[in-house]
Enzyme design. Structure first.
Site, PDB file in Angstrom:
ATOM      1  CB  ALA A  10       3.141  37.018  27.329  1.00 43.49           C
ATOM      2  CD  GLN A  12      12.857  34.253  25.840  1.00 39.02           C
ATOM      3  OE1 GLN A  12      12.393  35.155  26.540  1.00 39.02           O
ATOM      4  NE2 GLN A  12      14.140  34.010  25.699  1.00 39.02           N
ATOM      5  N   GLY A  14       6.621  36.650  22.014  1.00 46.81           N
ATOM      6  CA  GLY A  14       5.495  37.526  22.345  1.00 46.81           C
ATOM      7  C   GLY A  14       5.927  38.796  23.037  1.00 46.81           C
ATOM      8  CG  ASP A  33       1.531  33.304  28.348  1.00 54.78           C
ATOM      9  OD1 ASP A  33       2.434  33.408  27.491  1.00 54.78           O
ATOM     10  OD2 ASP A  33       1.311  32.262  28.990  1.00 54.78           O
ATOM     11  CB  ILE A 118       4.840  33.166  15.183  1.00 55.63           C
ATOM     12  CG1 ILE A 118       4.629  34.497  14.442  1.00 55.63           C
ATOM     13  CG2 ILE A 118       6.314  32.904  15.439  1.00 55.63           C
ATOM     14  CD1 ILE A 118       5.274  35.716  15.083  1.00 55.63           C
ATOM     15  CG  ASN A 120       8.205  26.317  14.400  1.00 58.15           C
ATOM     16  OD1 ASN A 120       7.813  26.548  13.257  1.00 58.15           O
ATOM     17  ND2 ASN A 120       9.383  26.709  14.828  1.00 58.15           N
ATOM     18  NE  ARG A 151      17.048  32.227  11.562  1.00 64.45           N
ATOM     19  CZ  ARG A 151      16.221  31.420  12.206  1.00 64.45           C
ATOM     20  NH1 ARG A 151      15.569  30.443  11.564  1.00 64.45           N
ATOM     21  NH2 ARG A 151      16.011  31.561  13.508  1.00 64.45           N
ATOM     22  CG  HIS A 175       9.629  27.665   9.248  1.00 69.18           C
ATOM     23  ND1 HIS A 175      10.767  28.368   8.903  1.00 69.18           N
ATOM     24  CD2 HIS A 175       9.589  27.666  10.602  1.00 69.18           C
ATOM     25  CE1 HIS A 175      11.384  28.761   9.980  1.00 69.18           C
ATOM     26  NE2 HIS A 175      10.695  28.357  11.044  1.00 69.18           N
TER      27      HIS A 175
HETATM   28  O1  TXD Z   1       9.699  31.194  12.112  1.00 69.65           O
HETATM   29  C1  TXD Z   1       8.924  30.702  12.959  1.00 69.65           C
HETATM   30  N1  TXD Z   1       7.619  30.624  12.713  1.00 69.65           N
HETATM   31  C2  TXD Z   1       9.496  30.169  14.266  1.00 69.65           C
HETATM   32  C3  TXD Z   1       8.431  29.956  15.316  1.00 69.65           C
HETATM   33  C4  TXD Z   1      10.643  30.929  14.765  1.00 69.65           C
HETATM   34  C5  TXD Z   1      11.026  30.765  16.076  1.00 69.65           C
HETATM   35  C6  TXD Z   1      10.163  30.126  17.117  1.00 69.65           C
HETATM   36  N2  TXD Z   1       8.995  29.515  16.575  1.00 69.65           N
HETATM   37  C7  TXD Z   1       7.959  28.993  17.500  1.00 69.65           C
HETATM   38  O2  TXD Z   1       7.231  30.043  18.126  1.00 69.65           O
HETATM   39  C8  TXD Z   1       8.471  28.155  18.641  1.00 69.65           C
HETATM   40  O3  TXD Z   1       8.882  26.880  18.184  1.00 69.65           O
HETATM   41  C9  TXD Z   1       7.239  28.109  19.515  1.00 69.65           C
HETATM   42  O4  TXD Z   1       6.343  27.153  19.008  1.00 69.65           O
HETATM   43  C10 TXD Z   1       6.629  29.506  19.315  1.00 69.65           C
HETATM   44  C11 TXD Z   1       6.887  30.443  20.455  1.00 69.65           C
HETATM   45  O5  TXD Z   1       8.247  30.512  20.708  1.00 69.65           O
HETATM   46  P1  TXD Z   1       8.771  31.291  22.032  1.00 69.65           P
HETATM   47  O6  TXD Z   1      10.251  31.273  21.999  1.00 69.65           O
HETATM   48  O7  TXD Z   1       8.039  32.589  22.173  1.00 69.65           O
HETATM   49  O8  TXD Z   1       8.263  30.293  23.181  1.00 69.65           O
HETATM   50  P2  TXD Z   1       8.032  30.619  24.748  1.00 69.65           P
HETATM   51  O9  TXD Z   1       8.988  31.665  25.184  1.00 69.65           O
HETATM   52  O10 TXD Z   1       7.968  29.310  25.436  1.00 69.65           O
HETATM   53  O11 TXD Z   1       6.577  31.289  24.759  1.00 69.65           O
HETATM   54  C12 TXD Z   1       5.434  30.534  24.467  1.00 69.65           C
HETATM   55  C13 TXD Z   1       4.335  31.052  25.387  1.00 69.65           C
HETATM   56  C14 TXD Z   1       4.617  30.755  26.881  1.00 69.65           C
HETATM   57  O12 TXD Z   1       4.691  31.966  27.607  1.00 69.65           O
HETATM   58  C15 TXD Z   1       3.432  29.899  27.318  1.00 69.65           C
HETATM   59  O13 TXD Z   1       2.971  30.162  28.636  1.00 69.65           O
HETATM   60  C16 TXD Z   1       2.395  30.304  26.288  1.00 69.65           C
HETATM   61  O14 TXD Z   1       3.114  30.399  25.072  1.00 69.65           O
HETATM   62  N3  TXD Z   1       1.303  29.336  26.144  1.00 69.65           N
HETATM   63  C17 TXD Z   1       0.041  29.703  25.890  1.00 69.65           C
HETATM   64  N4  TXD Z   1      -0.491  30.931  25.668  1.00 69.65           N
HETATM   65  C18 TXD Z   1      -1.833  30.930  25.416  1.00 69.65           C
HETATM   66  N5  TXD Z   1      -2.620  29.825  25.370  1.00 69.65           N
HETATM   67  C19 TXD Z   1      -2.093  28.603  25.578  1.00 69.65           C
HETATM   68  N6  TXD Z   1      -2.879  27.500  25.540  1.00 69.65           N
HETATM   69  C20 TXD Z   1      -0.701  28.507  25.853  1.00 69.65           C
HETATM   70  N7  TXD Z   1       0.135  27.453  26.107  1.00 69.65           N
HETATM   71  C21 TXD Z   1       1.354  27.995  26.283  1.00 69.65           C
END
Ligand code: TXD
Length: 320
Positions: A10, A12, A14, A33, A118, A120, A151, A175
């Site tokens: 949940a 950025q 999510g 989350d 999604i 990475n 992009r 990617h």
């Molecule tokens: O094109 C693409 N595929 C990429 C993907 C484009 C942009 C970002 N990309 C990747 O998506 C980025 O490198 C990250 O690996 C993910 C998520 O990016 P986001 O910006 O949403 O990261 P956040 O804001 O840190 O959110 C990740 C959430 C955070 O709220 C954590 O508490 C939660 O993941 N989290 C979990 N949720 C469930 N279960 C577990 N174990 C867990 N660990 C962390």
């Protein structure tokens, strides 16, 4: 019957996914989350926006996988994003552990879901998710190519002063910095991009600059934001995939899909054109790659293979 869409993560992306899905009324939403307050707080905030935008779907936040039971669609963003100076590959160790937890959480509660990953480094994480969860390969797919293509199209639309809806393109392969924008498979108002170069409508050097900026598109935003990475365009891209499944659109989209011989590769996930409909990845389309396109594609696949080997060193289960 309304669909059930669970968003694992949940953060950025999510939170943006949840908001977009609610406004489009694609289905009822469970925002999950490990940070329970984050999921519940964002769900409540988005729910309260329905008084303005009028959407009629339920949205709840949770940290309990039982609340995601029997989801039709699961979109996974759980994981850590890059910090300035980090490569997507630097996230491997941490996000492999997280995706194992997610796989354990969804495999028994939603074995029939269409799962869009999604997190990475995308191609290896979606491979790990499939191996850890054991869900069918046609029901697990990675989101990256739609974002990278968007992009590429955006930069072209600005350079050519052409509305982006008149530009059709695909970026294939892994990617990462070796992703493969495809000028020969890019059309601007039905004119092939390479012909526009021949007609000097866009110079070769400017096109090369746009290809490079596309490859570095994620890092450019990470540098500007300083904390976190891109999330609006990634979320919009994930929603397009979910919508194609939910509405059985049989839409052709560049996604990280499981290759079983297509393009000469087996047992690997990589960005290729796929058709998404009610049965998930219903078809992988093998487009004709010319010499340099094929060699660039091979370089990109090799980069994914190296990451998969690194993942197998971390967890031998992934090497089988
Ligand atoms: O094109 C693409 N595929 C990429 C993907 C484009 C942009 C970002 N990309 C990747 O998506 C980025 O490198 C990250 O690996 C993910 C998520 O990016 P986001 O910006 O949403 O990261 P956040 O804001 O840190 O959110 C990740 C959430 C955070 O709220 C954590 O508490 C939660 O993941 N989290 C979990 N949720 C469930 N279960 C577990 N174990 C867990 N660990 C962390």
């Amino acid at each position: 019957m309304s669909k059930k869409i669970s968003l694992i993560g949940a953060g950025q992306i999510g939170g943006t996914l949840a908001h977009l899905i609610a406004i489009k009324e694609l289905g009822n939403i469970v925002l999950f989350d490990v940070a329970e307050g984050l999921a519940k707080g964002k769900a409540l905030d988005i729910a309260q926006s329905s008084g303005v935008t009028g959407f009629n779907v339920n949205i709840v936040g949770t940290n309990n996988y039982n609340d995601t039971k029997d989801s039709d669609v699961i979109i996974i963003t759980a994981g850590v994003p890059r910090k300035p100076g980090m490569s997507r590959d630097d996230l491997l160790g941490t996000n492999l552990k997280i995706i194992k937890q997610v796989a354990d959480g969804i495999k028994s509660t939603s074995p029939k879901a269409f799962v869009i990953c999604i997190t990475n480094p995308l191609d290896v994480i979606v491979m790990a998710l499939q191996k850890y969860s054991g869900l069918p390969t046609n029901m697990i797919v990675g989101m990256a190519g739609i974002l990278d293509s968007s992009r590429f199209k955006y930069f072209l639309s600005k350079e050519l002063n052409e509305p982006i809806k008149n530009i059709h393109s695909m970026v294939l392969g892994g990617h990462g910095d070796t992703m493969v924008p495809m000028p020969k498979h890019t059309k601007i108002k039905n004119k092939i991009l390479v012909d526009l170069v021949k007609e000097n409508k866009i110079s070769k050097s400017k096109l090369d600059e746009i290809v490079n900026r596309t490859r570095k598109g994620g890092a450019e935003i990470v540098k500007l934001l300083e904390k976190g990475s891109a999330f609006y365009a990634p979320a919009a891209s994930g929603v397009e995939m979910a919508e194609a499944y939910i509405k059985d659109q049989k839409k052709t989209l560049p996604c990280a899909a499981y290759l079983n011989g297509e393009y000469g590769y087996k047992d690997i996930y990589a960005g290729v054109p796929v058709m998404i409909g009610k049965n998930g990845v219903e078809k992988i389309l093998e487009i004709e790659l010319e010499n340099n396109e094929k060699s660039n594609f091979d370089v990109s696949i090799n980069a994914v293979k190296e990451l998969c080997n690194a993942a197998a060193k971390i967890d031998p289960v992934l090497g089988k």
